[in-house]
Design an enzyme around this catalytic site. Sequence first.
Site, PDB file in Angstrom:
ATOM      1  N   ASP A 177      16.184  57.249  71.809  1.00  0.00           N
ATOM      2  CA  ASP A 177      16.611  57.504  73.175  1.00  0.00           C
ATOM      3  C   ASP A 177      17.680  56.441  73.371  1.00  0.00           C
ATOM      4  O   ASP A 177      17.352  55.254  73.452  1.00  0.00           O
ATOM      5  CB  ASP A 177      15.449  57.304  74.160  1.00  0.00           C
ATOM      6  CG  ASP A 177      15.887  57.592  75.579  1.00  0.00           C
ATOM      7  OD1 ASP A 177      16.883  56.995  76.013  1.00  0.00           O
ATOM      8  OD2 ASP A 177      15.238  58.418  76.255  1.00  0.00           O
ATOM      9  N   HIS A 178      18.954  56.833  73.357  1.00  0.00           N
ATOM     10  CA  HIS A 178      19.983  55.787  73.242  1.00  0.00           C
ATOM     11  C   HIS A 178      19.977  54.822  74.429  1.00  0.00           C
ATOM     12  O   HIS A 178      20.508  53.730  74.343  1.00  0.00           O
ATOM     13  CB  HIS A 178      21.370  56.380  72.957  1.00  0.00           C
ATOM     14  CG  HIS A 178      22.073  56.911  74.166  1.00  0.00           C
ATOM     15  ND1 HIS A 178      21.817  58.145  74.699  1.00  0.00           N
ATOM     16  CD2 HIS A 178      23.024  56.366  74.960  1.00  0.00           C
ATOM     17  CE1 HIS A 178      22.586  58.333  75.755  1.00  0.00           C
ATOM     18  NE2 HIS A 178      23.329  57.270  75.940  1.00  0.00           N
ATOM     19  N   HIS A 205      15.800  59.651  79.434  1.00  0.00           N
ATOM     20  CA  HIS A 205      16.416  58.360  79.773  1.00  0.00           C
ATOM     21  C   HIS A 205      15.857  57.758  81.064  1.00  0.00           C
ATOM     22  O   HIS A 205      15.541  56.579  81.123  1.00  0.00           O
ATOM     23  CB  HIS A 205      17.935  58.506  79.948  1.00  0.00           C
ATOM     24  CG  HIS A 205      18.630  59.135  78.777  1.00  0.00           C
ATOM     25  ND1 HIS A 205      18.275  58.895  77.478  1.00  0.00           N
ATOM     26  CD2 HIS A 205      19.686  59.995  78.715  1.00  0.00           C
ATOM     27  CE1 HIS A 205      19.087  59.567  76.666  1.00  0.00           C
ATOM     28  NE2 HIS A 205      19.938  60.251  77.392  1.00  0.00           N
ATOM     29  N   GLY A 214      23.669  66.428  58.695  1.00  0.00           N
ATOM     30  CA  GLY A 214      24.666  66.618  59.763  1.00  0.00           C
ATOM     31  C   GLY A 214      25.791  65.612  59.641  1.00  0.00           C
ATOM     32  O   GLY A 214      26.347  65.152  60.641  1.00  0.00           O
TER      33      GLY A 214
END
Length: 484
Positions: A179-180, A242, A10
């Site tokens: 998971d930012h 989150h 990507g």
Amino acid sequence: MESMTFVLFGATGDLAKRKIFPALYNLYLDQKIPKPISVIGLGRREISDQEFQKYVEQSLRSFSRQEAFDQEIIGPFLEAFRYSVLDAGNLEDFKKLENIVSQREKELNLPENRMFYLSVAPEYFSVIANHIKESGLGTTKGWKRLIIEKPFGHDLKSARELNSNLSKAFKEDEIYRIDHYLGKSMIQSLESLAFANPVLQTLLNNKHIANVQITASETVGVEERAGYYDKSGAIRDMFQNHMLQILMMTAMNMPKSISPDEIRKEKRKVMESVRPLKKEGVRQDVVRAQYKAGKINGEPVISYINEPGIKETSENDTFIAARLWIDNPFWEGVPFYIRTGKRMAAKSTRIVIEFKKTSKKEKAERLNPNLLIIEISPNENVSLLINSRNPISGKIEPAKISLFTEQMDIPEAYERLIYDAFRGDSTFFAHWKEVELSWKWVQPILEAFEENLAPLHYYLAGSTGPEAVHSLLREDGFHWWLDE
Ligand code: BG6
């Protein structure tokens, strides 16, 4: 840090352009990147290595945190990049890729350490992992690692299926689930906040805490993601991942040691202790809502159902709030309130911990409770609201003690996370067990929504959520802090 090959699926997509290339470049500028490194970008577009390097350079010029674009600095960085066309469904393309990767390993004298970053739509995760295995790309003399990003499934069943597919090609300790939110510096500081401050450690439990409020409000709407968002809603887009990660990081006990295994073990224990919901009970503890037209910062905004790509009949949630109970000896009896929504009054991610009023005098004089406020974004700060006597008026008033004041130019979440993955440190990546437990907790909510067992509320764009989210706290004698 060991030298390696960074294989990016990507590579011509949005995430690569906005986040991944700039993160790699900032790590390079900060001398936090393996040397040498080989980066192989993959995409469906036919472009040459030179065109790809130009494309990467443009992304850095638009999105890099640090601006250092002299040719002698940027040149050697771009030189590490190669590009190849790849159709994820075609095993032959992976065999060609294996040749390119090994050839570069020979040229640069690299050990066979391979990191595969899947910056692609989730429906490609399983097929790519499988082809990495089948083509021999994943059979290395060094290590291999897989980085993927949410959504990890659409519900409990699909998440389990995905995990079972991935685990045929990669072991759990080779999978780095981004998971930012776990890459945000204040979230990472949560565990050391308690660990480094015995005074807080002593206070953070049900003897002293009245309730905990976790908010992630956004001013943006659905943006250009109608197709994805209308099927996900706030519950899948923000809450399952989150918000529950913030909950785990806030409520976990001190780990025995600061190691990835111990920290993740403590997080898992939190999720295991969250009292399960029954779908029939969802309406008492969960509020779902959708925004209607309103104003944000004085600017009119349209309602969700009028957004491009959204059907007028959509009942999707753009806001979710829930009351949760953690049934362990530390948190028994302390409600945790969580809310997240789009098109709200302000962008703010924060945790507010409200202390109990313990003395009669505090209650009689209606003093503010003490609050521990952890601001995650856009500002980063920890502050304590205490009551103090005003020397002029003689009145007792709330005063704020701030621990951090200076806003520093700190690395972005992706820089921190990619750096951790380079070093093989999985502390701030979501373990499969955390993901599974989160889906398990959310599953009855998904079912209740599908069967219409919980009403859909509405809120005005630019507000702090529907009336129902305020009555949720009022029922318990509380209110949301910092909503002004
Ligand atoms: C993403 C969601 O994971 O997080 C988005 O898909 C959301 O819908 C974003 O806007 C919020 O992230 P941040 O870092 O801006 O709070």
